[in-house]
Design a protein around this motif. Structure first.
Motif, short mmCIF file in Angstrom:
data_model
loop_
_atom_site.label_atom_id
_atom_site.label_comp_id
_atom_site.label_asym_id
_atom_site.label_seq_id
_atom_site.Cartn_x
_atom_site.Cartn_y
_atom_site.Cartn_z
N GLN A 1 -4.50 4.62 -7.21
CA GLN A 1 -4.80 5.88 -6.51
C GLN A 1 -3.61 6.82 -6.62
O GLN A 1 -2.47 6.40 -6.40
CB GLN A 1 -5.08 5.61 -5.02
N CYS B 1 -8.15 5.39 5.76
CA CYS B 1 -7.80 6.68 6.33
C CYS B 1 -7.80 6.51 7.85
O CYS B 1 -8.77 6.03 8.42
CB CYS B 1 -8.85 7.72 5.94
N VAL C 1 -5.23 12.56 -3.84
CA VAL C 1 -5.76 12.33 -2.48
C VAL C 1 -5.46 13.54 -1.60
O VAL C 1 -6.33 14.02 -0.87
CB VAL C 1 -5.17 11.04 -1.88
N PRO D 1 2.83 6.41 -3.90
CA PRO D 1 1.75 5.58 -4.45
C PRO D 1 1.87 4.13 -4.00
O PRO D 1 2.91 3.71 -3.51
CB PRO D 1 1.99 5.68 -5.95
N ARG E 1 0.83 -1.21 0.00
CA ARG E 1 0.00 0.00 0.00
C ARG E 1 0.87 1.26 0.00
O ARG E 1 1.96 1.28 0.58
CB ARG E 1 -0.92 0.00 1.23
N PHE F 1 -11.93 9.44 -3.90
CA PHE F 1 -10.93 8.65 -3.17
C PHE F 1 -10.73 7.26 -3.78
O PHE F 1 -9.60 6.76 -3.84
CB PHE F 1 -11.33 8.53 -1.70
N TYR F 2 -11.84 6.66 -4.25
CA TYR F 2 -11.73 5.28 -4.74
C TYR F 2 -11.39 5.20 -6.23
O TYR F 2 -11.37 4.11 -6.80
CB TYR F 2 -13.01 4.49 -4.40
N ARG G 1 -3.72 5.12 3.48
CA ARG G 1 -3.05 4.00 2.81
C ARG G 1 -3.68 3.87 1.43
O ARG G 1 -4.91 3.85 1.31
CB ARG G 1 -3.25 2.70 3.58
N LEU G 2 -2.85 3.82 0.41
CA LEU G 2 -3.36 3.80 -0.96
C LEU G 2 -3.11 2.44 -1.61
O LEU G 2 -2.17 1.75 -1.26
CB LEU G 2 -2.66 4.89 -1.78
N PRO H 1 -7.86 0.73 0.44
CA PRO H 1 -7.32 1.99 0.95
C PRO H 1 -8.00 2.36 2.26
O PRO H 1 -9.14 1.97 2.51
CB PRO H 1 -7.69 2.98 -0.15
N PRO I 1 -1.45 9.77 -5.21
CA PRO I 1 -1.23 10.46 -3.93
C PRO I 1 -1.56 11.94 -4.02
O PRO I 1 -2.18 12.50 -3.11
CB PRO I 1 0.27 10.25 -3.68
#
Lengths: 461, 461
Positions: free
Chosen positions: B340, B306, B345, B372, B203, B254-255, B335-336, B304, B342
Motif C-alpha cells: 500500500q 482505518c 491512501v 509505508p 504496519r 485502498f486494498y 494502518r498500512l 490494513p 501512503p
C-alpha cells in the motif's frame, strides 16, 4: 365601535404624557441579574403597582425569593366577557459595555433616525418596558373614557432576564388567582416596521446526550485497531443514519403529530419579503441544508429538526495519538412542532441508538430536558379576532410567525395554568435588545397601545 | 557443523561468566531521558566498546548531539560471506516508581519464578540489554572457538527510549560505513516461552486530521437548525461511509498492494494457540470488530485498517447548549500493509472527504505523517535460513509474526540504508518492559545466544 373610537382618540391625545410615564420607568435601573440593583427592581415594580392602582386595578407588589412580582386585577362591568392575563417583565439586561452607549442607558431620550422617524433610546426600551407599557396605556385609555372591555389580570415579573427562577413556584402557588381564558404576552416582534406579527408557534425541544462505550480502557490503535470496536465509528454511524438523503429525520414515528401548514398561512409565508439568500449569506452559507423542497422560514418556524450540538471522543489535542478510544459521546437536540410528543421522540431515539449498538458496546443516555411545541391553534377564535384587530390598526395582515427558540413562560402558562398564549409584540429586529443603544420605535409604542385597545375590544365582542 | 557445535558448547560452558557480564551492564543506570544520567549512559556505551574490543572488533564510542552511539566492526576471514548489521540499544526506561520494585532496579539478580524457572530481574533486563547481550555472547563464543561466520557491524544506540533523536542524522552521516546486506534486530519478542518468533511485518501508518467548516460562526440551533449545514453531521457521514457492512474500508483503491498471506503462514497463524476470546476479554469486549471472516491475529498483524482516533465539535461541557457549531474535526489513522502506498491512501482519503462535502462546507487537511508498511518478503532467503536455525534451536517452527505498531529504526534501515531487517527477539509478553520488576528469562538469554550462533552460521552457509 363608538367606545373604541374614543379610546383610540384618547391614546392619540395623550401621547406626550404616555411617553413621560414610560421615561419614568426607563429611568429606573432594574437590572435583575445584579444584586446591587435589587432596590431599583423593587422601585420599578412599585412604579407599576402605582400605575395600575391609578387605573382602578387592585394591585400589589408580591414578594418572591427573588425580585417581586406585580399582580393587578380589574373587572369589566359586564360579567360575561373574557378574562385575559397580560404578561410582561419590568427587569432589564445589564447595560454593559457602557462606553458603547451614545447617551447614558438609564437617561431615556427621544431622537430621530431619519426625518420623522422617531425612536426611544434606553436600556429596556424594547425589552420589555416599552412593550408592557403599550398595554398599560391601552388600559389607561379605557379607564379614562369608560370601562375595561375584558376582565384583566396583569402579571409583571422582575426576573425574566435572569431565567425567571422564582416564577414557576409563584405560578404554582397562585394558580387559581392567575388562571384566565387566555394569556396575552407582549415580548415578541413585528415582521417589519409596517407589518404586525402574532407568534403562534414555538418549537419544543428534546435534549439527549449519548455516551457509547467500547473497550474497558483506551487502547493502542496499532495493537487493537481492526479487532476492537471503535465507539467513534459507532456514534458516527448513528448520527449519519438520523437523516435521509432528503434531509428528513429517520426516527420511526418522528413526524407523527406534524401537520402541514394551512394553505393560507403557507401562502402568507411564501409571499413574505424574506430573502433566503441574504439570511444565509449573513452566516456565511448559501444553500438551505434541511428538508429538500421546503423554505428556510418554513424549516425554522414550523418543521421539526435534529441537530448534534456537540461531539467528543478520543484524542483531541494537537498532533496525533494512535489511540482507540474507550468511549465517545454526543449531545443531540430535537426541535419539535405541532403535536409531536417529547416522550415518544425520546423513546424512538433511544431505540434507534440501541438498534445500532454492536454487541460489544454499551450506551448511556442523559436527558437534558424535553418539552413539547406550543401552538396557538390556527382555528383559535382569539387568534382570528386579534388578526382582525391588527389588520384594522396597521392596514396589513399580521404575519402568523413561528419561533425557532423557546419562551419558557408560554410553556408554564400552558402546562401549569392550562392557557394558550397570544403573543403580540412590536419590537423590531434592529431594536438592539440586550445591546448598547437599545431602542423602541415611537410608532411601536403608540400604535402598540392602539393595537391592544383594538384587541381587547375584539376579544370582548 | 563441527564449528557451530563448538560455539554452542562454548556458550553453554560459559553461562556463569556471560551472566556476570550482563549483570555488569544492567548495573549501569543508563536512563537516556534524564540528563542526570548522561555519564551513566556514556559508561554503558563504553562497557560495550570494551566488550567488542575484547572480541577483536574495531569499536568506538561515537559522539552525537545526545548520547553516544557504539559502532563495532569485525570481518570474517572468508570474504564472500554476508555482511550483517546488528542493532540494539543500551539505554533504558526510568525505573520509577521505585517503591514498586521488590529489589533495587539497578542491582540485577537471578531468582526463580517457579522451581527451575529462572529469571533475571533488573531495569533493562528484557529491554534491551539482555537481548543485545545474546548477540554479543554469540560473537564471543565464535571468537573463543574460531572465527566469525559473517562480516559483522554492530550498532548500539543510547536514545531509543527517548525517541532516537540523534539516530537519523547519524545514519545519514555514516551510510557507507553502516550499510550491510541485512539488519538483525533483537528488540522483539517470542510467541511464548517455548516458541520463537520472527517479526516480518510492521504496519505502516497514515495520520490525517480533517476540519470541516460550515457557517462563519457558531449559531443558535433554534434559530438556524434545519436551515444551515451542521459540520458534525457532515463529518459523521464521512466516518460512517469509510467502512462497509463487512468491516472493509471503502476508500477506492485502498486494498491495492494488499495481498493474502501465503497459505503456509496463514495455516501457521490459524494453528497458533491464540485465544481470541481471552485476548478480547482482557480489554472488555467479546466480538472481533473488523473485517468479517478474518481472525483477530490476522487483522492486527497483516490487514490494513482505518480508525478515528479523536473527534470534537460544538459544545462538549456539562449539560446542554443549543449550538449549531461552525466546525468539527477528527483525527484519522490508517494502518498500512504490504505494498500500500501512503501517498495514494492520502490522496484517496482526501478525495473521499471532498466528495462528501456539501456545497456550503470547506475542509482543511492536516497531515501528521505517512509511512509505508515494512515487510521482510516471505520469499527472503535470510528469513528461510533464520527459520531453520530457530527450528534447530527451539525444536519448534518460529512464528512469522506481524506487529500492529511501528519500530522506527526498521523504516530508517529500509529507507536510508536500503536494508531489510530480520527481527528476532526473545522477550516475553509478561517481561514487564517499562514497568517495575522488569525481567528476562534466563532461558531467553542462554538460548538467545545459541540462536544467534545458529542464525549467523546459517546466513553464511
Amino acid at each position: 365601535m363608538a367606545a373604541l373610537e374614543k379610546v383610540l382618540e384618547q391614546i392619540d391625545t395623550n401621547q406626550d404624557q404616555a411617553l413621560a410615564r414610560l421615561f419614568q420607568l426607563l429611568a429606573i435601573k432594574s437590572v435583575s441579574t445584579d444584586a446591587d440593583y435589587a432596590t431599583e427592581c423593587a422601585r420599578a415594580g412599585q412604579f407599576l403597582v402605582d400605575q395600575l392602582q391609578e387605573l382602578g386595578f387592585e394591585a400589589s407588589l408580591r414578594p418572591t425569593p427573588g425580585h417581586p412580582v406585580v399582580v393587578g386585577k380589574a373587572k369589566a362591568s359586564r360579567p360575561d366577557v373574557p378574562h385575559v392575563l397580560f404578561y410582561g417583565h419590568y427587569d432589564v439586561q445589564p447595560a454593559d459595555p457602557l462606553e458603547l452607549w451614545e447617551t447614558p442607558p438609564f437617561e431615556p431620550r427621544l431622537t430621530e433616525l431619519d426625518p420623522g422617524h422617531k425612536i426611544i433610546v434606553a436600556r429596556g426600551a424594547t425589552d420589555d418596558k416599552g412593550q408592557l407599557m403599550t398595554f398599560v396605556e391601552a388600559c389607561r385609555a379605557f379607564k379614562e373614557t369608560g370601562e375595561f372591555p375584558c376582565h384583566i389580570t396583569v402579571l409583571f415579573e422582575g426576573e425574566e432576564e435572569s431565567g425567571s427562577p422564582s416564577l414557576p413556584a409563584f405560578l404554582a402557588a397562585n394558580k387559581a388567582e392567575l388562571k384566565a381564558d387566555i394569556a396575552l404576552i407582549c415580548d415578541t416582534g413585528m415582521w417589519d416596521r409596517e407589518t404586525p406579527a402574532i407568534t403562534t408557534m414555538l418549537r419544543g425541544l428534546v435534549l439527549e446526550e449519548v455516551v457509547i462505550k467500547g473497550a474497558n480502557r483506551d487502547l493502542h490503535s496499532g495493537m487493537f485497531g481492526g479487532a476492537v470496536v471503535n465507539p467513534i465509528h459507532v456514534l458516527s454511524r448513528i448520527i449519519a443514519d438520523l437523516h435521509d438523503a432528503e434531509g428528513r429525520v429517520t426516527l420511526p414515528g418522528f413526524y407523527d403529530g406534524v401537520t402541514e401548514l394551512p394553505e393560507d398561512v403557507a401562502k402568507q409565508w411564501r409571499d413574505l419579503p424574506f430573502d433566503e439568500a441574504q439570511f444565509l449569506a449573513e452566516v456565511g452559507v448559501s444553500v438551505p441544508a434541511g428538508e429538500k423542497g421546503r423554505g428556510v422560514l418554513e424549516m425554522i418556524w414550523s418543521r421539526p429538526t435534529c441537530d448534534v450540538n456537540g461531539i467528543i471522543g478520543g484524542y483531541t489535542g494537537k498532533g496525533s495519538k494512535t489511540v482507540l478510544p474507550a468511549e465517545a459521546s454526543a449531545k443531540f437536540s430535537f426541535r419539535l412542532v405541532g403535536q409531536q410528543k417529547p416522550e415518544k421522540v425520546v423513546e424512538a431515539f433511544r431505540a434507534f441508538v440501541r438498534q445500532r449498538l454492536p454487541a460489544d458496546c454499551k450506551v448511556e443516555f442523559l436527558s437534558h430536558g424535553a418539552s413539547p411545541a406550543l401552538q396557538l391553534p390556527f382555528s383559535s377564535e382569539a387568534l382570528s379576532r386579534a388578526r382582525r384587530a391588527l389588520q384594522a390598526e396597521w392596514g396589513k395582515d399580521a404575519v402568523l410567525a413561528g419561533s425557532g427558540g423557546s419562551i419558557p413562560i408560554v410553556g408554564s402558562f400552558k402546562q401549569d395554568l392550562g392557557m394558550d398564549s397570544l403573543m403580540v409584540g412590536f419590537s423590531l429586529d434592529d431594536d438592539r435588545a440586550h445591546s448598547p443603544n437599545e431602542k423602541y420605535e415611537l410608532s411601536s409604542f403608540q400604535k402598540g397601545a392602539r393595537s391592544w385597545a383594538r384587541i381587547l375590544t375584539a376579544l370582548a365582542l
